[in-house]
Design an enzyme around this catalytic site. Structure first.
Site, PDB file in Angstrom:
ATOM      1  N   HIS A  97     -40.976 103.834 -31.024  1.00 28.89           N
ATOM      2  CA  HIS A  97     -42.355 103.476 -31.415  1.00 28.89           C
ATOM      3  C   HIS A  97     -42.378 103.349 -32.934  1.00 28.89           C
ATOM      4  O   HIS A  97     -41.602 104.040 -33.620  1.00 28.89           O
ATOM      5  CB  HIS A  97     -43.350 104.576 -31.073  1.00 28.89           C
ATOM      6  CG  HIS A  97     -43.467 104.951 -29.635  1.00 28.89           C
ATOM      7  ND1 HIS A  97     -42.590 105.791 -29.018  1.00 28.89           N
ATOM      8  CD2 HIS A  97     -44.397 104.634 -28.710  1.00 28.89           C
ATOM      9  CE1 HIS A  97     -42.963 105.971 -27.753  1.00 28.89           C
ATOM     10  NE2 HIS A  97     -44.054 105.276 -27.538  1.00 28.89           N
ATOM     11  N   ASP A 100     -42.241 106.608 -34.794  1.00 26.88           N
ATOM     12  CA  ASP A 100     -41.090 107.495 -34.581  1.00 26.88           C
ATOM     13  C   ASP A 100     -40.107 107.472 -35.746  1.00 26.88           C
ATOM     14  O   ASP A 100     -39.368 108.431 -35.957  1.00 26.88           O
ATOM     15  CB  ASP A 100     -40.282 107.087 -33.331  1.00 26.88           C
ATOM     16  CG  ASP A 100     -41.094 107.099 -32.050  1.00 26.88           C
ATOM     17  OD1 ASP A 100     -42.132 107.771 -32.017  1.00 26.88           O
ATOM     18  OD2 ASP A 100     -40.668 106.426 -31.081  1.00 26.88           O
ATOM     19  N   GLU A 228     -45.826  98.527 -19.222  1.00 27.86           N
ATOM     20  CA  GLU A 228     -45.329  99.735 -18.539  1.00 27.86           C
ATOM     21  C   GLU A 228     -46.472 100.385 -17.768  1.00 27.86           C
ATOM     22  O   GLU A 228     -47.384 100.955 -18.360  1.00 27.86           O
ATOM     23  CB  GLU A 228     -44.758 100.710 -19.580  1.00 27.86           C
ATOM     24  CG  GLU A 228     -44.179 101.968 -18.960  1.00 27.86           C
ATOM     25  CD  GLU A 228     -43.508 102.873 -19.993  1.00 27.86           C
ATOM     26  OE1 GLU A 228     -42.854 102.360 -20.926  1.00 27.86           O
ATOM     27  OE2 GLU A 228     -43.655 104.100 -19.867  1.00 27.86           O
ATOM     28  N   GLU A 264     -41.295 103.007 -14.898  1.00 28.16           N
ATOM     29  CA  GLU A 264     -40.849 104.374 -15.202  1.00 28.16           C
ATOM     30  C   GLU A 264     -40.921 105.238 -13.941  1.00 28.16           C
ATOM     31  O   GLU A 264     -41.955 105.282 -13.256  1.00 28.16           O
ATOM     32  CB  GLU A 264     -41.716 104.976 -16.309  1.00 28.16           C
ATOM     33  CG  GLU A 264     -41.348 106.418 -16.603  1.00 28.16           C
ATOM     34  CD  GLU A 264     -41.875 106.926 -17.939  1.00 28.16           C
ATOM     35  OE1 GLU A 264     -41.977 106.126 -18.882  1.00 28.16           O
ATOM     36  OE2 GLU A 264     -42.176 108.130 -18.022  1.00 28.16           O
ATOM     37  N   ASP A 292     -37.667 102.789 -17.472  1.00 29.84           N
ATOM     38  CA  ASP A 292     -37.648 104.077 -18.150  1.00 29.84           C
ATOM     39  C   ASP A 292     -37.095 105.092 -17.159  1.00 29.84           C
ATOM     40  O   ASP A 292     -37.755 105.464 -16.170  1.00 29.84           O
ATOM     41  CB  ASP A 292     -39.046 104.479 -18.643  1.00 29.84           C
ATOM     42  CG  ASP A 292     -39.305 103.943 -20.044  1.00 29.84           C
ATOM     43  OD1 ASP A 292     -38.494 103.128 -20.535  1.00 29.84           O
ATOM     44  OD2 ASP A 292     -40.321 104.330 -20.660  1.00 29.84           O
ATOM     45  N   ASP A 303     -46.688 114.205 -16.296  1.00 30.51           N
ATOM     46  CA  ASP A 303     -45.532 113.416 -16.681  1.00 30.51           C
ATOM     47  C   ASP A 303     -44.541 114.327 -17.395  1.00 30.51           C
ATOM     48  O   ASP A 303     -44.627 114.522 -18.602  1.00 30.51           O
ATOM     49  CB  ASP A 303     -46.059 112.328 -17.640  1.00 30.51           C
ATOM     50  CG  ASP A 303     -45.113 111.187 -17.838  1.00 30.51           C
ATOM     51  OD1 ASP A 303     -44.125 111.092 -17.096  1.00 30.51           O
ATOM     52  OD2 ASP A 303     -45.378 110.369 -18.737  1.00 30.51           O
ATOM     53  N   ASP A 305     -41.273 113.972 -17.717  1.00 29.82           N
ATOM     54  CA  ASP A 305     -40.209 113.242 -18.439  1.00 29.82           C
ATOM     55  C   ASP A 305     -38.886 113.991 -18.460  1.00 29.82           C
ATOM     56  O   ASP A 305     -38.294 114.214 -19.514  1.00 29.82           O
ATOM     57  CB  ASP A 305     -40.647 112.944 -19.887  1.00 29.82           C
ATOM     58  CG  ASP A 305     -41.660 111.819 -19.965  1.00 29.82           C
ATOM     59  OD1 ASP A 305     -41.793 111.040 -18.996  1.00 29.82           O
ATOM     60  OD2 ASP A 305     -42.329 111.711 -21.013  1.00 29.82           O
ATOM     61  N   ASP A 335     -36.410 107.686 -21.111  1.00 31.70           N
ATOM     62  CA  ASP A 335     -37.692 108.212 -21.594  1.00 31.70           C
ATOM     63  C   ASP A 335     -37.794 109.637 -21.038  1.00 31.70           C
ATOM     64  O   ASP A 335     -38.572 109.918 -20.126  1.00 31.70           O
ATOM     65  CB  ASP A 335     -38.841 107.317 -21.107  1.00 31.70           C
ATOM     66  CG  ASP A 335     -40.162 107.694 -21.759  1.00 31.70           C
ATOM     67  OD1 ASP A 335     -40.180 108.676 -22.520  1.00 31.70           O
ATOM     68  OD2 ASP A 335     -41.167 107.014 -21.498  1.00 31.70           O
TER      69      ASP A 335
HETATM   70  C1  XUL Z   1     -45.721 107.596 -21.840  1.00 27.71           C
HETATM   71  C2  XUL Z   1     -44.544 106.735 -21.897  1.00 27.71           C
HETATM   72  C3  XUL Z   1     -44.240 106.138 -23.224  1.00 27.71           C
HETATM   73  C4  XUL Z   1     -43.825 104.716 -23.148  1.00 27.71           C
HETATM   74  C5  XUL Z   1     -43.698 104.061 -24.503  1.00 27.71           C
HETATM   75  O1  XUL Z   1     -45.909 108.196 -20.635  1.00 27.71           O
HETATM   76  O2  XUL Z   1     -43.837 106.563 -20.941  1.00 27.71           O
HETATM   77  O3  XUL Z   1     -43.286 106.917 -23.849  1.00 27.71           O
HETATM   78  O4  XUL Z   1     -42.596 104.596 -22.507  1.00 27.71           O
HETATM   79  O5  XUL Z   1     -44.840 104.153 -25.244  1.00 27.71           O
HETATM   80 CO    CO Z   2     -42.131 105.420 -20.652  1.00 33.19          CO
END
Ligand code: XUL
Ligand code: CO
Length: 435
Positions: A97, A100, A228, A264, A292, A303, A305, A335
């Site tokens: 991003h 970042d 996304e 994702e 992702d 989420d 991740d 991600d």
């Molecule tokens: C948020 C997410 C983000 C996007 C990019 O849930 O997945 O990290 O991948 O902004």
């Molecule tokens: Co993402």
């Protein structure tokens, strides 16, 4: 266990008991007509790996990612770390991003000045280390100005700021020769209709997406655009709920040829879908762009991740990717973040190794599944009635309700064959765990 600094390069060594070896990822090995490296196209996520340091709702950082430096110097050190890490892990791509990569100040002008310095630096690092940008994106959700959305904010100045940040992102994508650019909605959604003009917000989102396409063509950026999907978090109702909702939005506004999807895994499960369902939806709409690669926790409703380690999921993901002909512009971006308690630099390597090996194994198993042929054969038989007779007429569009009425009268004794779900599930286990 060895320390981070002592590890030069993680290599394929299936017999090794070292934690710092790949057991399944052998970059140059050919699987389904391409090297594993080209099939998987792994990418490192800057936000989780280089910046996030363990903060959650109840506590602060558990990791130190400041490199004993401040300001732009700190971000130079972070970038050096990022490229060194990608070298160690044999990862070719990365994603970031805007916020970042550089320190954020008080104004948009100050931020872009810092970011531009860092883009120059990333440009040199990419050349030096032979790395590529899979995609970049804008963080149009963290700053409080985006509290009510970006392109869907009730405040037109915020719309303009969001557009300015995406313009910067597209200029940067072109400069760094990115293969794509991602639009994740962030706070594009709402919490209550009592304060929301949903029609206007969605139309504004479409206006924004159209201007992005115009700008892309104007500057000659040739990478792919991805939306996304995510159903909730941070807002209660995210406008890009799932793959089908995104396709509906794109088609309504004539944008379906300009955008693909970045699917994702954890977002799919939040939407109440399997990861494979979302991938298949993208594929049948000609919209599978990038992935992702992460996983959620079935017992937590948010989420999380996590690095992906569920081999059933990675297998079925790579099955969809291979069946669709493989990645073109997209790849597998992690991600994903190491757990808050996995707070050492070694853990960064270990989590990527776990994720990469799980996908490498998934690729091997998906290829085996396709070559085995039992699933395809079963499905060819299952739908065989559409190859002949009335079924063929339905497919060819050469029949109608009158015909079908007459036909149905003559076919009172219809037998539908077994779906054999349990058999098919055992075929998967056979492939995964058999000889
Ligand atoms: C948020 C997410 C983000 C996007 C990019 O849930 O997945 O990290 O991948 O902004
Ligand atoms: Co993402």
């Amino acid at each position: 266990m060895e320390k981070y600094e002592a590890i030069n390069k993680v290599v394929y060594n299936p017999k090794s008991t070292s934690p710092f070896a790949f057991r399944f990822y052998n970059p140059d090995e050919m699987i389904a007509g391409k090297s594993m490296q080209k099939q998987l196209k792994f990418a490192m996520s800057y936000w989780h790996t280089i910046d996030a340091a363990g903060t959650d709702m109840f506590g602060g950082d558990t990791m130190d990612k400041y490199f004993n430096k401040t300001g732009v110097e700190r971000y130079i050190a972070k970038a050096n770390f990022a490229f060194d890490l990608m070298d160690k892990l044999q990862i070719e791509y990365y994603c970031f991003h805007d916020v970042d990569i550089a320190p954020q100040g008080n104004t948009f002008a100050e931020n872009t000045k810092n970011q531009n310095k860092m883009v120059d630096y990333l440009f040199t690092l990419q050349a030096k280390h032979g790395k590529k940008l899979l995609w970049n994106t804008a963080n149009n959700f963290s700053d409080k100005k985006f509290m009510a959305g970006a392109a869907t904010s009730p405040n037109a100045d915020v719309f303009a700021l969001a557009a300015a940040k995406v313009k910067w992102g597209l200029d940067t994508a072109k400069r760094l020769d990115a293969s794509g650019y991602v639009f994740w909605g962030g706070r594009e959604g709402y919490d209550t209709l009592l304060n929301t003009d949903m029609g206007l917000e969605l139309d504004n989102l479409a206006r924004f997406m159209k201007m992005a396409v115009e700008y892309k063509h104007k500057i000659g950026f040739t990478g792919a655009f991805y939306i996304e999907p995510k159903p909730k978090e941070p807002t209660k109702h995210q406008y890009d709920f799932d793959a089908a909702t995104c396709m509906n939005f794109l088609r309504k506004h004539g944008l379906e040829n300009e955008y693909k999807l970045n699917i994702e895994a954890n977002h799919a499960t939040l939407a109440g879908h399997t990861f494979q369902h979302e991938l298949r939806t993208a594929v049948i709409n000609g919209a599978l762009g990038s992935i992702d690669a992460n996983q959620g926790d079935p017992f937590l409703g948010w989420d999380t991740d996590q690095f992906p380690t569920n081999v059933y999921d990675t297998t079925m993901c790579m099955y969809e990717v291979l069946k669709a002909g493989g990645f073109t512009t997209g790849g597998l971006n992690f991600d994903a973040k190491a757990r808050r308690q996995s707070n050492t630099f070694e853990d960064i390597l270990l989590s990527y190794i776990a994720g990469m090996d799980s996908f490498a194994l998934g690729l091997r198993m998906a290829d085996k599944l396709i070559r085995d042929g039992r699933i395809d054969e079963f499905n060819n038989d299952r739908y065989a009635s559409y190859n002949i007779g009335i079924g063929k007429k339905i497919i060819d569009g050469t029949t109608n309700f009158d015909d079908l009425y007459a036909y149905a009268l003559s076919r009172e004794n219809i037998q539908v064959d077994s779906g054999r779900q349990e058999y098919l599930e055992s075929v998967i286990n056979n492939i995964l765990f058999g000889n």
